[in-house]
Design an enzyme around this catalytic site. Structure first.
Site, PDB file in Angstrom:
ATOM      1  N   PHE A  26       0.487  28.851  12.055  1.00 54.13           N
ATOM      2  CA  PHE A  26       0.267  30.188  12.605  1.00 54.13           C
ATOM      3  C   PHE A  26       0.355  31.243  11.510  1.00 54.13           C
ATOM      4  O   PHE A  26       1.318  31.276  10.743  1.00 54.13           O
ATOM      5  CB  PHE A  26       1.317  30.456  13.687  1.00 54.13           C
ATOM      6  CG  PHE A  26       1.176  31.778  14.374  1.00 54.13           C
ATOM      7  CD1 PHE A  26       0.007  32.114  15.031  1.00 54.13           C
ATOM      8  CD2 PHE A  26       2.222  32.686  14.371  1.00 54.13           C
ATOM      9  CE1 PHE A  26      -0.126  33.340  15.675  1.00 54.13           C
ATOM     10  CE2 PHE A  26       2.110  33.907  15.018  1.00 54.13           C
ATOM     11  CZ  PHE A  26       0.936  34.236  15.671  1.00 54.13           C
ATOM     12  N   SER A  94       3.825  23.086  11.225  1.00 54.24           N
ATOM     13  CA  SER A  94       4.232  24.226  12.041  1.00 54.24           C
ATOM     14  C   SER A  94       3.386  24.305  13.323  1.00 54.24           C
ATOM     15  O   SER A  94       3.349  23.347  14.086  1.00 54.24           O
ATOM     16  CB  SER A  94       4.142  25.508  11.207  1.00 54.24           C
ATOM     17  OG  SER A  94       4.838  26.556  11.830  1.00 54.24           O
ATOM     18  N   MET A  95       2.668  25.409  13.561  1.00 53.42           N
ATOM     19  CA  MET A  95       1.804  25.457  14.740  1.00 53.42           C
ATOM     20  C   MET A  95       0.710  24.400  14.665  1.00 53.42           C
ATOM     21  O   MET A  95       0.202  23.937  15.697  1.00 53.42           O
ATOM     22  CB  MET A  95       1.170  26.839  14.905  1.00 53.42           C
ATOM     23  CG  MET A  95       0.310  26.963  16.175  1.00 53.42           C
ATOM     24  SD  MET A  95      -0.585  28.506  16.318  1.00 53.42           S
ATOM     25  CE  MET A  95      -1.931  28.244  15.148  1.00 53.42           C
ATOM     26  N   ASP A 195      15.173  25.544   7.241  1.00 57.07           N
ATOM     27  CA  ASP A 195      13.876  26.095   7.625  1.00 57.07           C
ATOM     28  C   ASP A 195      14.137  27.458   8.246  1.00 57.07           C
ATOM     29  O   ASP A 195      14.807  27.560   9.275  1.00 57.07           O
ATOM     30  CB  ASP A 195      13.195  25.157   8.638  1.00 57.07           C
ATOM     31  CG  ASP A 195      11.767  25.578   8.979  1.00 57.07           C
ATOM     32  OD1 ASP A 195      11.475  26.792   8.952  1.00 57.07           O
ATOM     33  OD2 ASP A 195      10.958  24.693   9.306  1.00 57.07           O
ATOM     34  N   HIS A 225      10.289  25.841   5.008  1.00 51.08           N
ATOM     35  CA  HIS A 225       9.330  25.612   6.095  1.00 51.08           C
ATOM     36  C   HIS A 225       7.976  25.058   5.630  1.00 51.08           C
ATOM     37  O   HIS A 225       7.476  24.078   6.176  1.00 51.08           O
ATOM     38  CB  HIS A 225       9.103  26.910   6.874  1.00 51.08           C
ATOM     39  CG  HIS A 225       8.167  26.752   8.022  1.00 51.08           C
ATOM     40  ND1 HIS A 225       8.425  25.897   9.079  1.00 51.08           N
ATOM     41  CD2 HIS A 225       6.951  27.302   8.284  1.00 51.08           C
ATOM     42  CE1 HIS A 225       7.427  25.937   9.939  1.00 51.08           C
ATOM     43  NE2 HIS A 225       6.520  26.774   9.479  1.00 51.08           N
TER      44      HIS A 225
END
Length: 251
Positions: A26, A94-95, A195, A225
């Site tokens: 994202f 992530s996303m 993270d 992250h």
């Protein structure tokens, strides 16, 4: 809308035996996945990494997109890979991990396996509950980019987080969490000890929610992250190649 330099999608046509769809995060871009893609291509695999709608341009444009736009993009890429490759794997960060899980939920055995890096399916941030309201009055908040431990490395991503788009992501999280039991494919999940964007509880929810028997967890000790650009990137790249090779051989 002009695309930021370095944010372009990329692809490599290699073996028909295995194809890999890479899904970025994202407000991020394919830039965060490019070294991973190059590593996979170097091992002969077919690779596709699309630029998600609303990403790699301006955060204002991202605010005009929603999760069905992002999902529709990776869904189209998956279907195209299925036409040319015998086995298709989906990797996401992530996303991108959220989108990968949704593809696995929807397509079942058509997805040969998943590799996820710090996937998100929820957040503990208290203000997240206010997103539906905030999205009507607040266009953006400070960004989440470049959470990287390795000195001198920068992620190409927005400096602002588009709130309306974030509210749509929260809707996708709920759908994915509700259907985690549909994920039965082989899964390799990497998550960082530290993270600052996605809380560790996300990895636990995924690992406890999926129903596959072939599930491996790898804890990253030296990355934040955006681990695909961080100190543990070589581990991610090498383990993911081994993951694909082993599953293609068994199939």
């Amino acid at each position: 809308m002009p695309v930021l330099a370095g944010a372009e999608p990329f692809s490599h046509t290699g073996s028909v035996e295995a194809g890999v769809l890479l899904c970025h995060g994202f407000t991020g871009t394919p830039q965060s996945m490019r070294p991973w893609g190059e590593h996979l291509a170097g091992h002969g695999y077919t690779v596709r990494c699309p630029r998600l709608p609303g990403h790699g341009t301006t955060w204002q444009e991202c605010n005009r997109t929603t999760w069905p736009d992002w999902y529709g993009c990776v869904r189209t890429e998956l279907l195209q890979l299925r036409e040319t490759c015998e086995n298709v794997f989906v990797f996401g960060q992530s996303m991108g991990g959220t989108l990968a899980l949704r593809l696995a939920e929807d397509f079942g055995e058509q997805v040969a396996g998943l590799v996820l890096v710090n996937p998100s399916v929820m957040t503990l941030r208290k203000d997240a509950k206010l997103l539906p309201v905030l999205s009507r009055v607040l266009p953006s908040v400070p960004g989440i980019a470049s959470d990287i431990k390795k000195p001198g490395v920068t992620e190409l991503a927005y400096a602002r987080t588009p709130v309306r788009a974030a509210a749509s992501l929260a809707q996708l999280w709920r759908l994915v969490r509700a259907d985690l039991a549909k994920v039965t494919q082989p899964l390799l999940l990497f998550h960082s000890v530290v993270d600052h964007v996605v809380e560790p509880v996300n990895a636990r929810i995924v690992l406890e929610g999926v129903r596959g028997e072939d599930v491996t967890e790898v804890v990253l000790q030296d990355s934040f992250h955006v681990a695909t650009l961080d100190n543990d990137a070589p581990t991610i790249f090498e383990r993911s190649v081994e993951f694909v090779a082993e599953r293609v051989g068994s199939r």
